[in-house]
Design an enzyme around this catalytic site. Structure first.
Site, PDB file in Angstrom:
ATOM      1  N   VAL A  22      -7.519 -18.385 -19.434  1.00 52.57           N
ATOM      2  CA  VAL A  22      -7.774 -17.345 -18.439  1.00 52.57           C
ATOM      3  C   VAL A  22      -8.130 -17.961 -17.084  1.00 52.57           C
ATOM      4  O   VAL A  22      -7.599 -17.563 -16.039  1.00 52.57           O
ATOM      5  CB  VAL A  22      -8.901 -16.395 -18.920  1.00 52.57           C
ATOM      6  CG1 VAL A  22      -9.222 -15.345 -17.849  1.00 52.57           C
ATOM      7  CG2 VAL A  22      -8.512 -15.716 -20.232  1.00 52.57           C
ATOM      8  N   ALA A  51     -16.643 -24.885 -13.331  1.00 53.60           N
ATOM      9  CA  ALA A  51     -17.448 -25.626 -14.296  1.00 53.60           C
ATOM     10  C   ALA A  51     -16.668 -25.677 -15.604  1.00 53.60           C
ATOM     11  O   ALA A  51     -16.170 -24.647 -16.073  1.00 53.60           O
ATOM     12  CB  ALA A  51     -18.792 -24.934 -14.499  1.00 53.60           C
ATOM     13  N   LYS A 112     -15.383 -10.013 -23.487  1.00 56.94           N
ATOM     14  CA  LYS A 112     -15.637  -8.667 -24.074  1.00 56.94           C
ATOM     15  C   LYS A 112     -16.824  -8.660 -25.020  1.00 56.94           C
ATOM     16  O   LYS A 112     -17.584  -7.687 -25.067  1.00 56.94           O
ATOM     17  CB  LYS A 112     -14.399  -8.117 -24.785  1.00 56.94           C
ATOM     18  CG  LYS A 112     -13.741  -9.078 -25.761  1.00 56.94           C
ATOM     19  CD  LYS A 112     -12.518  -9.696 -25.152  1.00 56.94           C
ATOM     20  CE  LYS A 112     -12.203 -11.020 -25.805  1.00 56.94           C
ATOM     21  NZ  LYS A 112     -10.816 -11.367 -25.773  1.00 56.94           N
ATOM     22  N   GLY A 141      -6.329  -7.120 -21.733  1.00 56.78           N
ATOM     23  CA  GLY A 141      -5.693  -8.132 -20.875  1.00 56.78           C
ATOM     24  C   GLY A 141      -5.311  -7.619 -19.495  1.00 56.78           C
ATOM     25  O   GLY A 141      -6.172  -7.303 -18.674  1.00 56.78           O
ATOM     26  N   ILE A 143      -3.767  -4.838 -18.592  1.00 54.32           N
ATOM     27  CA  ILE A 143      -3.694  -3.385 -18.327  1.00 54.32           C
ATOM     28  C   ILE A 143      -4.957  -2.955 -17.581  1.00 54.32           C
ATOM     29  O   ILE A 143      -6.060  -3.220 -18.046  1.00 54.32           O
ATOM     30  CB  ILE A 143      -3.613  -2.574 -19.646  1.00 54.32           C
ATOM     31  CG1 ILE A 143      -2.477  -3.071 -20.536  1.00 54.32           C
ATOM     32  CG2 ILE A 143      -3.469  -1.090 -19.349  1.00 54.32           C
ATOM     33  CD1 ILE A 143      -2.425  -2.377 -21.899  1.00 54.32           C
ATOM     34  N   GLU A 197      -8.463 -15.641 -30.285  1.00 56.35           N
ATOM     35  CA  GLU A 197      -9.844 -16.012 -29.979  1.00 56.35           C
ATOM     36  C   GLU A 197     -10.140 -17.394 -30.552  1.00 56.35           C
ATOM     37  O   GLU A 197      -9.465 -17.837 -31.495  1.00 56.35           O
ATOM     38  CB  GLU A 197     -10.803 -14.995 -30.611  1.00 56.35           C
ATOM     39  CG  GLU A 197     -10.686 -13.605 -30.035  1.00 56.35           C
ATOM     40  CD  GLU A 197     -10.918 -13.578 -28.538  1.00 56.35           C
ATOM     41  OE1 GLU A 197     -12.002 -13.942 -28.094  1.00 56.35           O
ATOM     42  OE2 GLU A 197      -9.989 -13.226 -27.804  1.00 56.35           O
ATOM     43  N   ASP A 208     -12.805  -8.372 -32.324  1.00 58.62           N
ATOM     44  CA  ASP A 208     -12.384  -8.369 -30.917  1.00 58.62           C
ATOM     45  C   ASP A 208     -12.024  -6.940 -30.476  1.00 58.62           C
ATOM     46  O   ASP A 208     -12.426  -6.482 -29.401  1.00 58.62           O
ATOM     47  CB  ASP A 208     -11.173  -9.308 -30.772  1.00 58.62           C
ATOM     48  CG  ASP A 208     -10.590  -9.302 -29.383  1.00 58.62           C
ATOM     49  OD1 ASP A 208     -11.190  -9.930 -28.499  1.00 58.62           O
ATOM     50  OD2 ASP A 208      -9.546  -8.655 -29.170  1.00 58.62           O
ATOM     51  N   LYS A 212     -13.786  -4.356 -27.590  1.00 61.10           N
ATOM     52  CA  LYS A 212     -13.053  -3.643 -26.524  1.00 61.10           C
ATOM     53  C   LYS A 212     -13.236  -2.132 -26.656  1.00 61.10           C
ATOM     54  O   LYS A 212     -13.357  -1.418 -25.650  1.00 61.10           O
ATOM     55  CB  LYS A 212     -11.573  -4.024 -26.586  1.00 61.10           C
ATOM     56  CG  LYS A 212     -11.338  -5.498 -26.249  1.00 61.10           C
ATOM     57  CD  LYS A 212      -9.935  -5.936 -26.648  1.00 61.10           C
ATOM     58  CE  LYS A 212      -9.679  -7.391 -26.299  1.00 61.10           C
ATOM     59  NZ  LYS A 212      -8.481  -7.926 -26.965  1.00 61.10           N
ATOM     60  N   GLY A 309      -3.084 -13.468 -22.668  1.00 56.82           N
ATOM     61  CA  GLY A 309      -2.254 -14.440 -21.964  1.00 56.82           C
ATOM     62  C   GLY A 309      -2.880 -14.810 -20.634  1.00 56.82           C
ATOM     63  O   GLY A 309      -3.719 -14.084 -20.102  1.00 56.82           O
TER      64      GLY A 309
HETATM   65  N1  HSE Z   1      -7.608 -12.506 -28.677  1.00 58.05           N
HETATM   66  C1  HSE Z   1      -7.431 -11.422 -27.780  1.00 58.05           C
HETATM   67  C2  HSE Z   1      -6.186 -10.655 -28.184  1.00 58.05           C
HETATM   68  C3  HSE Z   1      -7.300 -11.947 -26.370  1.00 58.05           C
HETATM   69  O1  HSE Z   1      -5.387 -11.199 -28.935  1.00 58.05           O
HETATM   70  O2  HSE Z   1      -6.041  -9.506 -27.806  1.00 58.05           O
HETATM   71  C4  HSE Z   1      -7.356 -10.876 -25.318  1.00 58.05           C
HETATM   72  O3  HSE Z   1      -8.577 -10.215 -25.315  1.00 58.05           O
END
Ligand code: HSE
Length: 452
Positions: A22, A51, A112, A141, A143, A197, A208, A212, A309
């Site tokens: 990222v 950093a 997140k 991501g 959107i 992740e 994950d 979100k 991505g």
């Molecule tokens: N690991 C997460 C995914 C990355 O595949 O959606 C984006 O948050």
């Protein structure tokens, strides 16, 4: 005192925590689109330092910025106006963001887990210091779903939202369904592409997506972040058989996050879900994410794009940078509130228990192929008042070593689709089915959403 004209010309200085997938996306976009971005903000934006954990690796990227392994020095650097966190994990990301806020810096995070679990305290700290916490890139991501929920749909009372919000999980399910690839093989590819992740269990076990969903639910309904209220189920137990049986019945299996406002409380849940193949969401494949939002004024709206991505996620981070730069000179009370509702107007809601969910269900039973089995199964549903929408009985399978089938009678998969019912009732039905001596394996239970 700096005049308005000077303040517009003075560059805004950015410090980046993390130069992984990222972070590099952010650096590339800021460099490539500098002129276009300045036309939007009215003042230049300079990425001044990053950093990192591995100094040599970061310097090899030749980004022309100061690189340090001392993250504390970055958040304490008086030159830096905005700190962007793209390192992930709890520690030290959380304490670094707190320090940045304490130092009067605006903070942007793609993390997140951090927002879902610690967002309330970060937002409170930022409010005290009059700075912004921005987190668009933490959900779906590239959107702009936070922007859509918080600003584009601000006129609406949002009733529910449902989304495919984990790119890795969707990539795995799509490749399994379309190409018959194995779970492990696709996961390895998602890791190589930088989608997964650090701990891929977060992707495949739904954690994950739960992070979100927590964030979207708070922004949609105006309530504090409540990660512990999300029911979480991943995709690791989905078999190719279930994918194929679902197809035969006219459905696709997708991992969905659903947040629903009901009169008696809020449902927040992430789990594999059968959705009719004709729905747009059923056709969201690979790393793409999509979120369907139902507002009372606008009706349904759908947001689609890459869910992970480097540059897609970087796109959302940079959009946050631009927003913060535009709002820097505004009084805190004139900025968009972090969760879209005034902080003192957030409402607590009852988070409903799974037994109170309402859904249709897909059940797969492995039953001995002998007379009377179907009648005993049907009797259970009849007694509990659960309506059956469809039944599919497949070809008998030869006995499998290790199943509970002492008679070595062939086993038949039976697939049932129920009408909408309270989940507590389905759990009772499953318990009774499981007690039948003719049912040889654990009953598979998946939820079905029409998304109508
Ligand atoms: N690991 C997460 C995914 C990355 O595949 O959606 C984006 O948050």
């Amino acid at each position: 005192m700096i005049s308005r004209q000077e303040s517009f010309l003075k560059p805004v200085k950015i410090g980046l925590l993390g130069l992984g997938t990222v972070g590099q996306g952010v650096a590339n976009i800021l460099a490539r689109n500098a002129a276009e971005i300045e036309r939007r903000t009215g003042r230049p934006i300079q990425l001044v330092s990053a950093a990192v954990r591995n100094q040599g690796k970061a310097e090899a990227l030749e980004l022309g910025i100061h690189v340090t392994t001392d993250a504390a020095s970055l958040v304490n650097d008086p030159e830096i106006d905005i700190v962007c966190e793209a390192m992930g994990g709890d520690d030290p990301a959380l304490s670094l963001l707190h320090s940045a806020i304490e130092n009067g810096k605006h903070v942007i995070t793609a993390n997140k887990a951090l927002i879902a679990v610690h967002g309330n305290e970060l937002i409170a700290a930022a409010q005290k210091k009059g700075v912004v916490v921005a987190y668009e890139s933490s959900v779906a991501g590239g959107i702009p779903i936070i922007k859509a929920l918080r600003e584009g749909l601000a006129a609406n009372r949002i009733q529910w939202l449902a989304g495919i919000i984990n790119g890795t999980g969707n990539f795995i399910l799509s490749e399994m369904a379309e190409k018959g690839r194995s779970f492990e093989d696709v996961l390895a590819e998602a890791q190589a592409l930088g989608y997964a992740e650090a701990d891929p269990e977060f992707d495949v076990e739904g954690i994950d997506a739960a992070h979100k969903l927590t964030i979207m639910a708070s922004v949609a309904f105006g309530m504090p972040l409540q990660f512990n209220g999300v029911y979480t189920e991943g995709i690791s137990k989905i078999t190719r058989d279930d994918v194929e049986f679902a197809e035969e019945l006219g459905y696709r299996i997708k991992h969905l996050g659903v947040a629903k406002r009901r009169d008696d409380g809020i449902e927040m849940r992430v789990h594999p879900t059968l959705i009719p193949s004709s729905r747009l969401l059923a056709n969201v494949n690979g790393v793409m994410n999509a979120v369907l939002v139902q507002g009372d004024a606008v009706g349904p709206t759908l947001y689609y794009g890459p869910g992970a991505g480097s540059e897609p996620t970087g796109s959302s981070v940079v959009a946050d940078i631009i927003d913060v730069v535009r709002a820097m000179d505004a009084k805190p009370a004139h900025r968009v509130p972090s969760l879209g509702f005034q902080n003192d107007a957030l409402e607590s809601h009852v988070i409903l228990d799974t037994a109170d969910y309402r859904s249709a269900y897909y059940l797969r039973l492995q039953a001995l192929d002998q007379p009377g089995v179907m009648a005993s199964v049907a009797a259970i549903f009849g007694e509990l008042g659960i309506s059956i929408e469809a039944i599919l009985q497949k070809e008998p399978e030869l006995p499998v070593d290790g199943d509970e089938n002492p008679a070595d009678v062939p086993v038949v998969p039976i697939i049932l689709l129920t009408r909408r019912v309270r989940e507590g009732l389905i759990e009772q039905a499953i318990e009774r089915l499981q007690a039948l001596s003719t049912i040889t394996q654990t009953v598979v239970r998946l939820r079905v959403e029409s998304l109508a």
